[in-house]
Write a protein that holds these residues in place. Structure first.
Motif, PDB file in Angstrom:
ATOM      1  N   THR A 131     -14.981  32.416  38.789  1.00  0.00           N
ATOM      2  CA  THR A 131     -14.050  31.505  39.458  1.00  0.00           C
ATOM      3  C   THR A 131     -14.813  30.383  40.146  1.00  0.00           C
ATOM      4  N   GLN A 132     -15.871  30.739  40.818  1.00  0.00           N
ATOM      5  CA  GLN A 132     -16.695  29.728  41.487  1.00  0.00           C
ATOM      6  C   GLN A 132     -17.293  28.764  40.458  1.00  0.00           C
ATOM      7  N   ASP A 133     -17.822  29.315  39.368  1.00  0.00           N
ATOM      8  CA  ASP A 133     -18.415  28.469  38.321  1.00  0.00           C
ATOM      9  C   ASP A 133     -17.373  27.526  37.716  1.00  0.00           C
ATOM     10  N   VAL A 134     -16.164  28.039  37.498  1.00  0.00           N
ATOM     11  CA  VAL A 134     -15.096  27.216  36.921  1.00  0.00           C
ATOM     12  C   VAL A 134     -14.808  26.023  37.830  1.00  0.00           C
ATOM     13  N   PHE A 135     -14.673  26.284  39.123  1.00  0.00           N
ATOM     14  CA  PHE A 135     -14.316  25.187  40.009  1.00  0.00           C
ATOM     15  C   PHE A 135     -15.478  24.226  40.259  1.00  0.00           C
ATOM     16  N   VAL A 136     -16.696  24.680  40.100  1.00  0.00           N
ATOM     17  CA  VAL A 136     -17.826  23.753  40.128  1.00  0.00           C
ATOM     18  C   VAL A 136     -17.725  22.822  38.919  1.00  0.00           C
ATOM     19  N   LYS A 137     -17.414  23.394  37.751  1.00  0.00           N
ATOM     20  CA  LYS A 137     -17.259  22.575  36.540  1.00  0.00           C
ATOM     21  C   LYS A 137     -16.088  21.613  36.675  1.00  0.00           C
ATOM     22  N   VAL A 138     -14.975  22.109  37.226  1.00  0.00           N
ATOM     23  CA  VAL A 138     -13.811  21.241  37.431  1.00  0.00           C
ATOM     24  C   VAL A 138     -14.190  20.078  38.336  1.00  0.00           C
ATOM     25  N   TYR A 139     -14.840  20.386  39.430  1.00  0.00           N
ATOM     26  CA  TYR A 139     -15.237  19.343  40.393  1.00  0.00           C
ATOM     27  C   TYR A 139     -16.145  18.306  39.735  1.00  0.00           C
ATOM     28  N   ASN A 140     -17.112  18.815  38.962  1.00  0.00           N
ATOM     29  CA  ASN A 140     -18.092  17.915  38.347  1.00  0.00           C
ATOM     30  C   ASN A 140     -17.524  17.074  37.208  1.00  0.00           C
ATOM     31  N   THR A 141     -16.399  17.516  36.621  1.00  0.00           N
ATOM     32  CA  THR A 141     -15.848  16.797  35.464  1.00  0.00           C
ATOM     33  C   THR A 141     -14.465  16.207  35.723  1.00  0.00           C
TER      34      THR A 141
ATOM     35  N   ASP B 232      -5.163  14.245  28.298  1.00  0.00           N
ATOM     36  CA  ASP B 232      -4.663  14.481  26.946  1.00  0.00           C
ATOM     37  C   ASP B 232      -3.873  15.781  26.900  1.00  0.00           C
ATOM     38  N   SER B 233      -4.184  16.681  27.818  1.00  0.00           N
ATOM     39  CA  SER B 233      -3.455  17.941  27.971  1.00  0.00           C
ATOM     40  C   SER B 233      -3.122  18.073  29.451  1.00  0.00           C
ATOM     41  N   SER B 234      -2.419  19.147  29.781  1.00  0.00           N
ATOM     42  CA  SER B 234      -2.098  19.347  31.192  1.00  0.00           C
ATOM     43  C   SER B 234      -3.333  19.835  31.944  1.00  0.00           C
ATOM     44  N   ILE B 235      -3.335  19.657  33.240  1.00  0.00           N
ATOM     45  CA  ILE B 235      -4.431  20.163  34.086  1.00  0.00           C
ATOM     46  C   ILE B 235      -4.563  21.673  33.872  1.00  0.00           C
ATOM     47  N   LYS B 236      -3.431  22.367  33.813  1.00  0.00           N
ATOM     48  CA  LYS B 236      -3.421  23.827  33.659  1.00  0.00           C
ATOM     49  C   LYS B 236      -4.130  24.230  32.364  1.00  0.00           C
ATOM     50  N   THR B 237      -3.794  23.574  31.272  1.00  0.00           N
ATOM     51  CA  THR B 237      -4.433  23.878  29.979  1.00  0.00           C
ATOM     52  C   THR B 237      -5.928  23.608  30.046  1.00  0.00           C
ATOM     53  N   TRP B 238      -6.302  22.504  30.654  1.00  0.00           N
ATOM     54  CA  TRP B 238      -7.713  22.139  30.806  1.00  0.00           C
ATOM     55  C   TRP B 238      -8.457  23.217  31.601  1.00  0.00           C
ATOM     56  N   ILE B 239      -7.852  23.686  32.682  1.00  0.00           N
ATOM     57  CA  ILE B 239      -8.493  24.717  33.512  1.00  0.00           C
ATOM     58  C   ILE B 239      -8.540  26.058  32.779  1.00  0.00           C
TER      59      ILE B 239
ATOM     60  N   ASP C 134     -13.468  13.510  37.113  1.00  0.00           N
ATOM     61  CA  ASP C 134     -13.359  12.080  36.807  1.00  0.00           C
ATOM     62  C   ASP C 134     -13.303  11.817  35.303  1.00  0.00           C
ATOM     63  N   ASP C 135     -13.776  12.784  34.502  1.00  0.00           N
ATOM     64  CA  ASP C 135     -13.775  12.623  33.048  1.00  0.00           C
ATOM     65  C   ASP C 135     -12.497  13.135  32.398  1.00  0.00           C
ATOM     66  N   PHE C 136     -11.632  13.826  33.157  1.00  0.00           N
ATOM     67  CA  PHE C 136     -10.407  14.389  32.592  1.00  0.00           C
ATOM     68  C   PHE C 136      -9.500  13.260  32.111  1.00  0.00           C
TER      69      PHE C 136
END
Length: 181
Positions: free
Chosen positions: A36-46, A53-60, A48-50
């Motif tokens: 979970t921590q790793d996922v949200f680090v990736k979310v935070y870091n990317t 094209d899909s929903s936030i939920k699908t992306w996560i 601005d690049d989202f």
């Protein structure tokens, strides 16, 4: 029109979804928390690049599935088990599980859950992902196809094969389990 989200909004809306999905993969609270921590680090870091094209939920979901699978590969350890039960809906619920069942019943549930998840974890990666997203996360085939970046018919095929394999392997495993008792 695309909506802009802050990291805090994303985190508070999706943290339990990410934790539950990771837990289905790794079957261990500490590892699920790490994922979970790793996922949200990736979310935070990317963020601005989202591209929306899909929903936030699908992306996560996609990030969570990939992070969970990478974690399993990296860890390459013996599989552990988690009491198979309903999904958490609040942090307090998963932190303070209250159970009033008899210890013998609890032990039997743990044994059966361990058996079930040992078989689920033997499924090929794509089958396991399609099965977990469908049966444990409750996603539609369309949502699963988006998360897995494949077609709906491929998702349906993966689910059919996963169910067939599970039926066969669980039949064998439960026979062994019954003989041991």
């Amino acid at each position: 029109m695309q909506q802009s989200y802050t990291f805090n909004q994303i985190y508070f809306e999706y943290r339990l979804m990410v934790f539950n999905l990771a837990l289905h993969y790794v079957l261990n609270t500490e590892d699920a928390e790490e994922i979970t921590q790793d996922v949200f680090v990736k979310v935070y870091n990317t963020m601005d690049d989202f591209k929306y094209d899909s929903s936030i939920k699908t992306w996560i979901y996609r990030i969570t599935v990939n992070t969970s699978l990478d974690f399993i590969k990296r860890k390459n350890s013996k599989k552990r088990f988690f009491i198979f039960g309903k999904k958490s809906t609040s942090e307090k619920e998963y932190l303070a599980v209250k159970n009033t069942e008899h210890p013998g019943v609890i032990l039997e549930h743990k044994e059966k859950s361990a058996l079930l998840f040992s078989v689920i974890n033997q499924l090929p990666e794509n089958q396991r992902t399609a099965f977990l997203l469908s049966k444990l996360e409750g996603l539609s085939n369309t949502e699963i196809a988006l998360v897995m970046e494949t077609s709906i018919s491929a998702v349906e095929s993966l689910q059919v094969r996963a169910k067939k394999t599970l039926r066969e392997k669980l039949g064998e495993k439960f026979e062994e389990y019954r003989r041991k008792k």
